[in-house]
Design an enzyme around this catalytic site. Structure first.
Site, mmCIF file in Angstrom:
data_model
loop_
_atom_site.group_PDB
_atom_site.id
_atom_site.type_symbol
_atom_site.label_atom_id
_atom_site.label_comp_id
_atom_site.label_asym_id
_atom_site.label_seq_id
_atom_site.Cartn_x
_atom_site.Cartn_y
_atom_site.Cartn_z
ATOM 1 N N ARG A 15 2.528 108.759 28.417
ATOM 2 C CA ARG A 15 2.077 107.464 27.904
ATOM 3 C C ARG A 15 2.850 106.348 28.577
ATOM 4 O O ARG A 15 3.978 106.524 29.029
ATOM 5 C CB ARG A 15 2.253 107.394 26.380
ATOM 6 C CG ARG A 15 1.381 108.396 25.632
ATOM 7 C CD ARG A 15 -0.093 108.062 25.821
ATOM 8 N NE ARG A 15 -0.985 109.064 25.289
ATOM 9 C CZ ARG A 15 -1.715 109.894 26.024
ATOM 10 N NH1 ARG A 15 -1.667 109.853 27.327
ATOM 11 N NH2 ARG A 15 -2.525 110.767 25.468
ATOM 12 N N CYS A 16 2.224 105.196 28.603
ATOM 13 C CA CYS A 16 2.761 104.006 29.233
ATOM 14 C C CYS A 16 4.185 103.752 28.719
ATOM 15 O O CYS A 16 4.425 103.875 27.520
ATOM 16 C CB CYS A 16 1.864 102.818 28.912
ATOM 17 S SG CYS A 16 2.279 101.329 29.798
#
Length: 82
Positions: A15-16
């Protein structure tokens, strides 16, 4: 059009900001004009990868964002020195 990738970067379950960090790390290690197939499932990559290419001078050859996992074909550019 058929372009063969030099590398595959599997970023599924990241995830970012991790996907972008991993892509930048890989881009630093490869040569100009080499191609990476990026596989990701984070929705933010639909926005972040094109922006990364634009900002860093790389080419987004193709993207498939209609189904998960998303796939991006990215070619290392040479507009800016890495």
């Amino acid at each position: 059009m058929f372009i063969k990738e030099n590398y595959i970067l599997n970023l599924v379950n990241l995830r970012c900001p991790d996907p972008i960090m991993k892509i930048r790390e890989k881009l630093r290690k490869i040569k100009k004009n080499e191609v990476i197939l990026i596989i990701a499932d984070d929705p933010s990559t639909k926005r972040e990868i094109p922006q990364l290419c634009l900002f860093m001078g790389h080419t987004l050859i193709h993207s498939d964002i209609n189904k998960i996992p998303y796939q991006y074909l990215l070619k290392k550019g040479n507009i800016f020195k890495n």
